[in-house]
Design an enzyme around this catalytic site. Structure first.
Site, PDB file in Angstrom:
ATOM      1  N   ASP A 148       1.326   5.042   1.305  1.00  0.00           N
ATOM      2  CA  ASP A 148       0.578   5.769   2.899  1.00  0.00           C
ATOM      3  C   ASP A 148       1.475   7.281   2.303  1.00  0.00           C
ATOM      4  O   ASP A 148       2.351   6.809   2.213  1.00  0.00           O
ATOM      5  CB  ASP A 148       0.796   5.109   4.491  1.00  0.00           C
ATOM      6  CG  ASP A 148       0.712   4.141   4.147  1.00  0.00           C
ATOM      7  OD1 ASP A 148      -0.684   3.763   3.609  1.00  0.00           O
ATOM      8  OD2 ASP A 148       0.930   3.185   4.862  1.00  0.00           O
ATOM      9  N   ASP A 206       0.235  -1.068   0.255  1.00  0.00           N
ATOM     10  CA  ASP A 206      -0.048  -0.041   0.151  1.00  0.00           C
ATOM     11  C   ASP A 206       0.799   1.001   0.304  1.00  0.00           C
ATOM     12  O   ASP A 206       1.929   1.675   0.552  1.00  0.00           O
ATOM     13  CB  ASP A 206      -1.361   0.136   1.126  1.00  0.00           C
ATOM     14  CG  ASP A 206      -0.181  -0.135   2.111  1.00  0.00           C
ATOM     15  OD1 ASP A 206       1.039   0.038   2.484  1.00  0.00           O
ATOM     16  OD2 ASP A 206      -1.206  -1.738   3.396  1.00  0.00           O
ATOM     17  N   ASP A 257       7.362   2.364  14.318  1.00  0.00           N
ATOM     18  CA  ASP A 257       8.244   0.405  14.671  1.00  0.00           C
ATOM     19  C   ASP A 257       9.812   0.566  14.620  1.00  0.00           C
ATOM     20  O   ASP A 257      10.066   0.912  15.094  1.00  0.00           O
ATOM     21  CB  ASP A 257       7.523   0.251  14.511  1.00  0.00           C
ATOM     22  CG  ASP A 257       7.291  -0.058  12.898  1.00  0.00           C
ATOM     23  OD1 ASP A 257       7.759   0.670  12.035  1.00  0.00           O
ATOM     24  OD2 ASP A 257       6.645  -1.058  12.696  1.00  0.00           O
TER      25      ASP A 257
HETATM   26  P1  ATP Z   1       3.036  -3.875   4.430  1.00  0.00           P
HETATM   27  O1  ATP Z   1       3.857  -3.760   3.474  1.00  0.00           O
HETATM   28  O2  ATP Z   1       2.677  -4.759   5.371  1.00  0.00           O
HETATM   29  O3  ATP Z   1       2.208  -2.925   4.387  1.00  0.00           O
HETATM   30  P2  ATP Z   1       4.193  -1.568   6.623  1.00  0.00           P
HETATM   31  O4  ATP Z   1       5.459  -1.004   6.994  1.00  0.00           O
HETATM   32  O5  ATP Z   1       3.360  -0.825   5.211  1.00  0.00           O
HETATM   33  O6  ATP Z   1       4.391  -3.269   6.351  1.00  0.00           O
HETATM   34  P3  ATP Z   1       1.760  -1.190   7.964  1.00  0.00           P
HETATM   35  O7  ATP Z   1       1.181  -2.550   8.612  1.00  0.00           O
HETATM   36  O8  ATP Z   1       0.907  -0.822   6.535  1.00  0.00           O
HETATM   37  O9  ATP Z   1       2.937  -1.493   7.600  1.00  0.00           O
HETATM   38  O10 ATP Z   1       1.770   0.244   8.668  1.00  0.00           O
HETATM   39  C1  ATP Z   1       2.386   2.060   8.005  1.00  0.00           C
HETATM   40  C2  ATP Z   1       3.409   1.860   8.783  1.00  0.00           C
HETATM   41  O11 ATP Z   1       2.989   3.138  10.274  1.00  0.00           O
HETATM   42  C3  ATP Z   1       4.842   1.541   9.261  1.00  0.00           C
HETATM   43  O12 ATP Z   1       5.736   1.766   7.571  1.00  0.00           O
HETATM   44  C4  ATP Z   1       5.361   1.905  10.619  1.00  0.00           C
HETATM   45  O13 ATP Z   1       5.917   3.106   9.791  1.00  0.00           O
HETATM   46  C5  ATP Z   1       3.487   2.166  10.847  1.00  0.00           C
HETATM   47  N1  ATP Z   1       3.419   1.531  11.878  1.00  0.00           N
HETATM   48  C6  ATP Z   1       2.658   0.897  11.848  1.00  0.00           C
HETATM   49  N2  ATP Z   1       2.499  -0.040  12.737  1.00  0.00           N
HETATM   50  C7  ATP Z   1       3.335   0.523  14.214  1.00  0.00           C
HETATM   51  C8  ATP Z   1       3.785   0.478  15.330  1.00  0.00           C
HETATM   52  N3  ATP Z   1       2.224  -0.624  15.902  1.00  0.00           N
HETATM   53  N4  ATP Z   1       4.200   1.084  15.141  1.00  0.00           N
HETATM   54  C9  ATP Z   1       4.611   2.278  15.624  1.00  0.00           C
HETATM   55  N5  ATP Z   1       4.416   2.658  14.190  1.00  0.00           N
HETATM   56  C10 ATP Z   1       3.582   1.572  13.238  1.00  0.00           C
HETATM   57 MG    MG Z   2       1.870  -0.772   4.240  1.00  0.00          MG
END
Ligand code: ATP
Ligand code: MG
Length: 483
Positions: free
Chosen positions: A67, A65, A200
């Protein structure tokens, strides 16, 4: 990426990789996300691609995705996009909707919540969980993740406690107050730097600036990407205390990317993994759901076992997988087949995915059960102390699938298949699960179990149960003529 990445000195100033020093191309960014970025930037706002998308683009992977982070406040975002909807109880996110249900999540930069804010959030979360439990009891339904399994990934973390809920703001954009709850405090917005530090992992906190096409790194994420390692931002003990789900996310990203876990990040896990059991069950299920269909479930579950996380989130089922090498070997084999199917474009239904996840546990249990077998499995799982709340429909479908698959396996040894089961709605799922259990593959046809059965017994089963005609009583025969 440039191999010579300067270390951010004391993380004061960000490392900036300008456009010539990385290979992110606008062609690889979702065109709707680009529209959002350009529109924000064209109106004088800072607009960054943020989070996992930057990480994945730098690694040459396709992001799940896209963002966006900005200094525009939610109401300003709303004014810019007719198709923007504010979500979240503190209206901190905008969902900009495009065709075919695509959503680009746009969030205003924010800072880490303070201790006080975190405590207030936890209270809110507990109140909401209690409210949901009451509503759930009344409806006879269980808590479901708010996005639904596999729904849009919300940029969720502490400070977001209950996750985005569409329409949770009133007509004027103010947070809508729900029954008996205290009014919400305004959200703490922040600078891009603060926004990076509230995330995170270092590799998840990189920004791509649409105004300069540069990658901006406040936290040492570029260095960690280069070294192929997953590292918590700041002190791992503090970070896991704020949000234990980050333990899960560390394991996920390491498993998915094939990265190592940085020493302090790994070493703090045993001190905090018990906190996972106290996280909201629906949120844990959402995390579980992401991993089971990630194509890297096998690596994730292995790592979760090594770090003692399985037993914390899956109760006795996880505990069994941690204690028994034999059960875990079985599980990794099954998840390996699942991963292969998903990686080659397959999308097995939840009944199949959760069926495979539960089979090594259910197999032994089913051997001793008489009577209503699906109910016995369902009740056993519910009594197993799983912290992740598997929704009722998912669990019901999985256990029904397993009971049919179990019958299929027995039929393969005694030749007594009840073909009437073909009429059951979950027969196709069970046929696939049985095929994975017997052949280690999902099979190429609609009903792989029938093929396996035919191979073994030489008869192709009929779609309808065989109707036996009652034999007519033989008429008494005259005695044979005397010789
Ligand atoms: P994916 O490829 O699974 O989407 P992602 O890193 O983009 O991985 P998301 O769950 O879409 O993960 O979350 C988007 C962003 O939000 C992460 O990259 C991170 O920066 C932040 N984030 C998500 N969850 C947390 C958390 N529990 N604590 C701190 N930051 C978080
Ligand atoms: Mg993501």
């Amino acid at each position: 990426m440039d191999p010579e990445i300067p270390s951010p000195a004391g993380f004061e100033a960000p490392v900036i990789l300008d456009r010539g020093r990385h290979h992110i191309s606008r062609r690889d960014i979702d065109p709707d996300c680009l529209k959002v970025l350009y529109r924000l930037s064209g109106h004088g706002y800072t607009a960054y691609l943020v989070g996992g998308a930057v990480r994945d683009l730098l690694l040459g992977r396709r992001p799940a995705d896209f963002d966006v982070g900005t200094n525009a406040h939610p109401n300003q975002i709303k004014k810019l996009f007719r198709n923007a909807f504010l979500v979240g109880r503190r209206f901190r996110l905008a969902h900009v909707r495009f065709q075919e249900g695509k959503t680009i999540e746009v969030s205003t930069f924010r800072r880490k919540p303070t201790e006080e804010e975190l405590a207030a959030e936890r209270e809110e979360e507990a109140a909401k969980a209690a409210e949901e439990a009451l509503e759930g009891e009344a409806d006879g339904e269980e808590a479901q993740p708010e996005d639904g399994p596999g729904g849009a990934a919300a940029d969720r973390m502490p400070g977001d406690a209950p996750g985005p809920v569409e329409g949770a703001v009133d007509g004027r954009g103010a947070p809508r107050r729900r029954r008996g709850r205290p009014p919400l405090k305004p959200i703490a917005y922040g600078t891009p730097r603060e926004d990076a530090f509230r995330r995170d992992l270092t590799i998840n906190a990189l920004f791509y600036d649409i105004a300069t096409y540069a990658v901006i790194d406040y936290v040492g994420g570029l260095e960690d990407l280069e070294a192929r390692r997953v590292r918590i931002i700041g002190d791992p003990d503090t970070s896991y205390t704020e949000d234990a789900v980050r333990i899960w996310r560390v394991l996920r990203h390491a498993a998915r990317l094939g990265f190592a876990i940085e020493e302090r990040t790994a070493e703090a896990i045993p001190r905090h993994r018990d906190r996972l059991a106290a996280c909201p069950g629906a949120r844990l299920f959402e995390e579980l759901n992401k991993d089971i269909k990630s194509g890297a479930a096998r690596a994730f579950f292995r790592s979760a076992r090594v770090h003692g996380v399985l037993s914390r989130v899956l109760g006795e089922v996880g505990d069994l997988y941690e204690r028994s090498d034999d059960r875990m070997d079985k599980l990794t084999t099954l998840l390996g087949v699942l991963d292969a199917s998903i990686s080659s474009g397959g999308s097995p239904p939840p009944a199949v995915m959760y069926g495979l996840l539960l089979w090594p546990w259910a197999e032994t249990l089913l051997a001793g059960v008489q009577g209503d077998r699906p109910k016995a499995l369902y009740d056993a799982f519910r009594a197993s102390g799983s912290a992740a709340t598997v929704p009722k429909t998912v669990l019901l479908e999985a256990v029904h699938t397993l009971v049919i698959a179990d019958h299929m396996l027995r039929a393969l040894s005694d030749g007594r298949m009840r073909w009437a089961l073909k009429e059951r709605p979950l027969y196709p799922e069970a046929s696939r699960v049985a095929s994975v259990l017997v052949d280690g593959t999902f099979g190429a046809c609609e009903d792989p179990f029938s093929e396996i059965y035919r191979r073994r017994f030489g008869t192709r089963p009929r779609a309808k149960p065989h109707k036996y005609r009652r034999r007519r009583k033989k008429a008494p025969q005259p005695p044979p003529p005397a010789a």
